[in-house]
Design a protein around this motif. Structure first.
Motif, mmCIF file in Angstrom:
data_model
loop_
_atom_site.group_PDB
_atom_site.id
_atom_site.type_symbol
_atom_site.label_atom_id
_atom_site.label_comp_id
_atom_site.label_asym_id
_atom_site.label_seq_id
_atom_site.Cartn_x
_atom_site.Cartn_y
_atom_site.Cartn_z
ATOM 1 N N ALA D 413 6.560 11.010 -1.011
ATOM 2 C CA ALA D 413 5.390 10.216 -1.366
ATOM 3 C C ALA D 413 5.637 9.454 -2.657
ATOM 4 O O ALA D 413 5.238 8.288 -2.811
ATOM 5 C CB ALA D 413 4.176 11.129 -1.503
ATOM 6 N N PHE D 414 6.322 10.116 -3.576
ATOM 7 C CA PHE D 414 6.631 9.459 -4.843
ATOM 8 C C PHE D 414 7.549 8.249 -4.599
ATOM 9 O O PHE D 414 7.348 7.167 -5.155
ATOM 10 C CB PHE D 414 7.296 10.466 -5.789
ATOM 11 N N MET D 415 8.543 8.437 -3.743
ATOM 12 C CA MET D 415 9.445 7.327 -3.438
ATOM 13 C C MET D 415 8.688 6.177 -2.792
ATOM 14 O O MET D 415 8.997 4.997 -3.023
ATOM 15 C CB MET D 415 10.575 7.795 -2.523
ATOM 16 N N THR D 416 7.687 6.515 -1.992
ATOM 17 C CA THR D 416 6.880 5.473 -1.372
ATOM 18 C C THR D 416 6.282 4.556 -2.420
ATOM 19 O O THR D 416 6.304 3.334 -2.314
ATOM 20 C CB THR D 416 5.741 6.112 -0.548
ATOM 21 N N ILE D 417 5.742 5.197 -3.467
ATOM 22 C CA ILE D 417 5.141 4.404 -4.536
ATOM 23 C C ILE D 417 6.178 3.475 -5.150
ATOM 24 O O ILE D 417 5.942 2.279 -5.346
ATOM 25 C CB ILE D 417 4.554 5.340 -5.622
ATOM 26 N N LEU D 418 7.382 4.014 -5.353
ATOM 27 C CA LEU D 418 8.423 3.203 -5.987
ATOM 28 C C LEU D 418 8.771 1.987 -5.156
ATOM 29 O O LEU D 418 8.765 0.856 -5.634
ATOM 30 C CB LEU D 418 9.678 4.063 -6.208
ATOM 31 N N TYR D 419 9.079 2.221 -3.854
ATOM 32 C CA TYR D 419 9.605 1.069 -3.125
ATOM 33 C C TYR D 419 8.522 0.045 -2.819
ATOM 34 O O TYR D 419 8.799 -1.150 -2.768
ATOM 35 C CB TYR D 419 10.412 1.472 -1.879
#
Lengths: 165, 480, 112, 480
Positions: D413-419
């Motif tokens: 989920a955190f990576m989702t925010i990043l990309y």
């Protein structure tokens, strides 16, 4: 169990078949085929089938070799050089045949076929005319149709061959 | 009544060759009507409650001439396929064979071949079957070579030699059966084999039969002649060969002999499974690498025929019902694909798929029907091919041949792969400059394409409504 | 069936098999179309002999004869058609050699 | 009776109506567009009209005695109606968007035909209540997506379309094998009959594994994910349709239908599936971080988010499964919005590489804001609906004791925010890129704004869908 005469005939049959295949000249090959058929006709006759023997003799020993001979004569013979080359290649290819055939024969004659055929069914013995005309009439109709097909084959394939050249 | 299916074609061939002035001109129409009549007749026979399914039928003419023919569901399916393929072949032939005299010969040979095929299907005697087999085969040799292209002639000769070898195998097997049973009719042979345990001669005969029919049906490893013959034959003849001839000569005969004469012994299943799965996989694999439209379809036929063999190997039940249904479906979709290839070939002058592209806009009907045929061949629902493959797979699974079922299922992906590649290379993509003037194929080809596509869709959609009893009765064969 | 005759089946069969082998060998090895056809003829001879033999042993000579007569008719027609095809091939290539056909095919492929 | 007609209408009105569209298209393009819209609208209204009925706990069934002993054909229960409503509603907006997007291109009739057909197939799949019909509709969606992905007929596009078809077909036939295993185990294809004959036992692991294989391939979960980013060559509304409304959700739905709502499966799968889903979520998110093509980034994002849905559904408790279903809704709305925004950007600037874009905020503010809003929903920022869905999925995971897996997903989920922020920054903020362009046409901009607003509204009013979902999930075997 085989009879000396039968054995002799079979050996002649075999030898003429071998000769048919091994001989170089196509014409001789066709004659060999006629010879094979003739011997076969005798064997057929000795196996109690005179009518089939007659057919075999007239058609297979007569008509079909004629057909072959005419086909061969309608096609060119080879040139001398081709013939020489062909002869060498041919020897290599066909040299094994007699050994293969005779070897197989020897091998098989040492074997015994496990023939455990069930007890014979009670069957009436018919006359050949009755069988042909009354019992196998569908085969006769088949003969008529295939004859028609053959006629069309001749018409389509051979008719214009002269005008073509 | 059914013996008319042999006699009427014979009569018509004789009639149109009579030296009456106008009769030659009506040859095409007569043959067309004949094909139509056969379709209607078989449909009527299939759906009339008067005629009990899967029972032998004595015949009026048969009583008169004293011969016996038999009709069951398998026969009816085959008769329908024969009529349908003949119809489509005639329709396509009208567009492709333009020369009047050639067309006359073409029609004659087709009708003769039809008599032969009907005879094979109806025969209740193994030798009679052989005779009619030769009729159909001889007619096919001439049909393949009748336009006299050198490659076609070569293909015909190859076919002739291999087919003759197959005939000899079959004759030897017949001789062995006569030795065991003393007769050639199915009834007596099957009775004799059931009484005795068979033994070595019977097994040998079976092996010879399987090899012979495998050659005739183009089943791997005996398929050598098939790609050449299918590819080089004139377009309508390819339809006829792929649609029905090899199927009747190789598959129908195999099914009949295996089920009627030999029952369902385990060792037969093993042989059939091996041959079937080899055909399925290698046929599809070879198809994947082809550039020639028709050659790809030829290898595809080998592959599809493999499924039918697999269905047969499952024995009575859903597997066999699936095999019979697949015969029908294969006739429909493979004829359709060959019709499409005929349309493309006549309009663009090439079969090389690398030279084709983007035809979907120019030939919308051909493009659409070929999608239907491809999807049906790959077994994509709801088209007809899906159901027969499903039945075969279920049959395989239930018979315990799970590995074979898995391979067969996976092979259908290869099938879809090469069929999509046809679509991609021929119909999608950018239209080349030399193809800009291509038009949709004319009358006969269009009609047959639409007809076959309608059947493929119709059978697929109607299948769920088929009563289960009818499905079961499909696989109950005469004497089996 | 005449059981007394059964023992003669196998010796005859050996000869039949040998002729079959000769025929198949001929078809496989030769390059000449006509000779391939002659090989097919030999195969047919073997089948004929087998049918007659079986008829003799089982006492069904009538049946065997009628089968063989039909068989001969079929055989003739097949041969005629085959000869026609050979002549046609010859009119294209001036040869009845398979190798010439293969050459032609390769040429055709490279042209395409 | 009337509700049964409604049920049949939901499936067959779009399915059969779609065939009329190419014909209407010959008369008038504008009228055809409205007809397409009408068909989708009717489908949506009919599905929505069933909500009240199913909320009261009733299931609507259509029964018919068919081959293979099918007795029930279609069933509409809470789960099915929920899915049907969501899918048809999103499709409705996408069709409106298409009016503006697609009218620059050829083959529009085919486009609308396939879109509506696609929706019909989806409805059939959702309502199907036996495995064979499920399979049929499953493959119909594959056919439709094949044609839609290959809408532009360049070689590259067609290759990608074929790839998508082949991969999903591969999965489908493996799933079919799984169905056959089920049939072997229980003797039926009907859900209800299978359930009865299982009698509290579980499906065999082999069957579950094979079916799961098909589901994963359709949902583009690792390792069968590669076709989905490649399918980005399709027109943007199509990709939106594939990602948000229909195609990849099919896998998720079938998982919910078979393994959550109908058949009990062994406990092990509740551990295995989250692990597969977790790996898929993380790997796809990683790919999205390095990819530079805007559509491929969003496609990888879909693969990643599908992992979350699987996780929720596989937890097997009320909170998790409800979260998974809400996630379908939230993700559908926001992902459709993202794709359509990307479509506007792509169509107007003709650039897909995010490194070459920038500063579009100035020229297309509405698109930019809609994109940001939809991104927030996918990221899970409150009060967007994505937040609630994600929260419930995590809660379900923790309730199930799968703390490790949950943490794993939180990383995803955190990576989702990043990309997503990366994309937004590169495309809409920063310096002006090579290509500047004005807003898209009105219908396109309205649509994306509506999606953005709906993403927000469905979050604020989350209690309504949540109640619906909870009502739908009562008394299901896979929900404790």
């Amino acid at each position: 169990m085989l009879g000396h005469l039968n054995l002799l005939l079979l050996i002649i049959l075999l030898v003429s078949a071998l000769w048919t295949v091994l001989t170089r000249s196509l014409i001789r090959s066709a004659i060999g085929l006629a010879l094979t058929s003739a011997v076969l006709a005798v064997i057929i006759f000795r196996l109690g089938s005179p009518l089939a023997a007659v057919c075999e003799l007239s058609v297979c020993a007569g008509l079909i070799p004629v057909l072959f001979v005419s086909t061969i004569s309608l096609t060119h013979p080879r040139t001398q050089a081709e013939k020489l080359e062909h002869r060498r290649g041919r020897l290599k290819r066909f040299i094994f045949l007699p050994f293969v055939a005779l070897g197989l024969g020897l091998f098989l004659s040492l074997m015994k076929l496990p023939l455990n055929i069930p007890s014979p069914l009670a069957q009436r013995v018919y006359d050949v005319r009755e069988v042909i005309w009354n019992m196998r009439s569908l085969d006769l109709i088949g003969q008529v149709i295939i004859f028609l097909a053959g006629v069309f084959g001749v018409v389509i394939l051979l008719k214009e061959i002269k005008s073509h050249e | 009544m059914f013996s008319l299916l042999i006699f009427v074609p014979l009569f018509i061939v004789m009639l149109i060759n009579m030296p009456f002035g106008g009769i030659r001109k009506s040859a095409y129409i007569l043959a067309f009507l004949l094909a139509l009549a056969q379709i209607v007749f078989t449909l009527l026979a299939f759906f009339t409650p008067l005629s009990p399914l899967s029972s032998g039928r004595q015949d009026i003419l048969g009583n008169f001439f004293n011969f016996r023919i038999g009709v069951d569901n398998l026969t009816l399916v085959l008769l329908f396929c024969i009529g349908l393929t003949l119809l489509v072949t005639l329709l396509t032939g009208r567009e492709v064979v333009v020369d009047q005299r050639q067309r006359f010969n073409f029609v004659n040979l087709l009708v003769i071949a039809m008599a032969g095929l009907n005879g094979i299907v109806l025969a209740q005697d193994i030798f009679t079957m052989y005779v009619f087999l030769e009729i159909a085969a001889v007619a096919s040799y001439i049909l393949i070579s009748f336009q006299k292209g050198i490659l076609a002639l070569e293909a015909a000769f190859k076919y002739l030699i291999l087919s003759a070898a197959a005939s000899v195998l079959m004759l030897s097997a017949i001789a062995l059966l006569v030795l065991v049973s003393g007769d050639t009719s199915f009834a007596i042979i099957s009775q004799a084999l059931r009484d005795g345990s068979g033994g070595f001669p019977v097994k040998l005969a079976l092996g010879l039969f399987v090899c012979g029919f495998a050659i005739k049906g183009g089943i791997i490893p005996f398929h050598g002649w098939l790609p050449d013959a299918y590819t080089e034959a004139p377009a309508p003849v390819s339809i006829f060969l792929a649609g029905i001839v090899t199927k009747t000569l190789g598959l129908y005969t195999l099914i009949r002999v295996v089920t009627v004469l030999f029952g369902q012994a385990a060792y037969i299943s093993q042989i059939l499974l091996v041959m079937g799965i080899l055909s399925v996989v290698f046929g599809a694999w070879m198809a994947l690498t082809q550039n020639d439209f028709k050659r790809m379809l030829a290898y595809s036929s080998i592959s599809q025929v493999g499924y039918i063999i697999l269905g047969l190997a499952c024995g009575p039940g859903w597997g066999l019902a699936g095999a019979i249904l697949h015969i029908l479906n294969h006739t429909v979709f493979k004829s359709l694909l060959f019709v499409n290839s005929a349309a493309v070939e006549t309009k663009t002058g090439t079969r090389n798929m690398d030279q084709l592209a983007g035809l979907s806009d120019r030939m919308p009907v051909t493009s659409f029907t070929s999608i239907i045929a491809s999807l049906s061949a790959a077994g994509v629902p709801p088209l007809a091919g899906f159901w027969s493959k499903l039945l075969i797979i279920i049959g395989l699974w239930q018979a315990g041949f799970k590995l074979v079922a898995v391979i067969a299922v996976l092979a259908s992906i290869i099938t879809l792969g090469y069929l999509l590649s046809i679509q991609r290379r021929v119909f999608w993509g950018k239209l080349g400059s030399e193809l800009l003037n291509v038009k949709e194929a004319k009358g006969g080809i269009m009609i047959s394409a639409v007809l076959l596509a309608a059947i493929a869709i119709g059978v697929g959609l109607a299948f769920p409504f088929i009563p289960a009893a009818m499905l079961n009765s499909l696989s109950s064969l005469l004497g089996g | 069936m005449n059981s007394a005759l059964l023992p003669m089946f196998w010796p005859f069969c050996i000869f039949v098999l040998m002729i079959l082998v000769i025929g198949f060998y001929c078809i496989l090895v030769t390059y000449n179309l006509i000779r391939a056809l002659i090989g097919v003829e030999l195969l047919m001879k073997a089948a004929t002999l087998l049918l007659i033999l079986v008829g003799y042993i089982t006492g069904q000579t009538a049946l065997a004869q009628s089968l063989v007569i039909t068989l001969i008719v079929v055989e003739v027609v097949v041969m005629v058609v085959a000869a026609g095809i050979i002549l046609r091939i010859y009119s294209h290539t001036d040869s009845v050699d398979v190798r010439d056909l293969l050459k032609l095919k390769d040429k055709d492929k490279t042209n395409a | 009776m009337r509700t049964e007609a409604t049920l049949l209408g939901i499936v067959f009105i779009p399915l059969l109506g779609s065939f009329l569209l190419p014909l209407i298209g010959r008369l008038s393009a504008r009228f055809r567009n409205y007809c397409a819209l009408g068909l989708v609208l009717v489908t949506f209204l009919l599905s929505a009209s069933l909500i009240g009925k199913v909320l009261s706990g009733q299931a609507i069934t259509v029964s018919q005695q068919l081959v293979f002993g099918f007795s029930t054909v279609f069933t509409a229960d809470g789960l099915a109606v929920f899915m049907a409503s969501v899918a048809s509603f999103i499709s409705l907006l996408i069709v409106i968007y298409s009016f503006g997007y697609i009218d620059h291109y050829d083959h529009q009739s085919e486009y609308y035909f396939m879109v509506v057909f696609f929706l019909g197939a989806m409805m059939g799949l959702v309502m199907a209540s036996n495995l064979i019909f499920l399979y049929i509709f499953w493959e119909l969606t594959a056919i439709a997506s094949w044609r839609l992905i290959g809408f532009f007929r360049e070689k590259n596009q067609v290759m990608r379309a074929d790839k998508a078809f082949l991969v999903t077909f591969f999965g489908a036939v493996v799933m079919l094998l799984g169905f056959i295993v089920v049939y072997q185990q229980t003797g039926s294809f009907d859900y209800a009959t299978i359930k009865a004959s299982l009698n509290g036992g579980t499906l065999s692991n082999l069957a579950v594994g094979l079916i799961l294989f098909g589901i994963l391939s359709k949902s583009a979960t690792l390792p069968f994910h590669t076709w989905l980013p490649d399918a980005g060559v399709a027109p943007s509304p199509v990709t939106a349709l594939l990602h948000a409304a229909i195609l990849v959700k099919i896998g998720v739905y079938v998982f919910a239908r078979l393994f959550v709502a109908t058949f009990p499966i062994e406990q092990i799968w509740h551990t295995v599936v989250p692990i597969i889903a977790g790996v898929s979520a993380i790997v796809a998110a990683g790919a999205a971080l390095v990819e530079t093509d805007i559509k491929r980034i969003i496609a990888y994002s879909t693969i990643s988010q599908i992992g979350f849905i699987f996780f929720g559904l596989a937890t097997g408790n009320m909170v998790g499964v409800a979260g998974g279903l809400l996630y379908i809704l939230a993700h559908g709305l926001s992902k459709a919005g993202l794709f359509l925004c990307a479509g506007i950007v792509e169509q107007n600037t003709h650039v897909k590489d995010i490194n070459r874009l920038g500063g579009l905020m100035k020229t297309m503010p509405f698109t930019a804001i809609a994109f940001l809003a939809c991104s927030f929903s996918v990221m899970g920022i409150p009060p967007f609906s994505g937040f609630f869905a994600k929260y419930m999925v995590f809660a379900g995971g923790i309730n199930n004791g799968q703390i490790g897996t949950t943490i794993f997903f939180m990383a995803g989920a955190f990576m989702t925010i990043l990309y997503l922020l990366r994309v937004f920054y590169k495309v809409f903020m920063g310096e002006t890129g090579e290509s500047q362009a004005p807003e898209g046409s009105a219908s396109m901009v309205y649509t994306v704004v509506i999606f953005a607003v709906l993403s927000l509204l469905s979050g604020i009013l989350i209690s309504y869908p949540a109640q619906f979902v909870q009502a739908a999930l009562l008394n299901l075997p896979g929900v404790k």
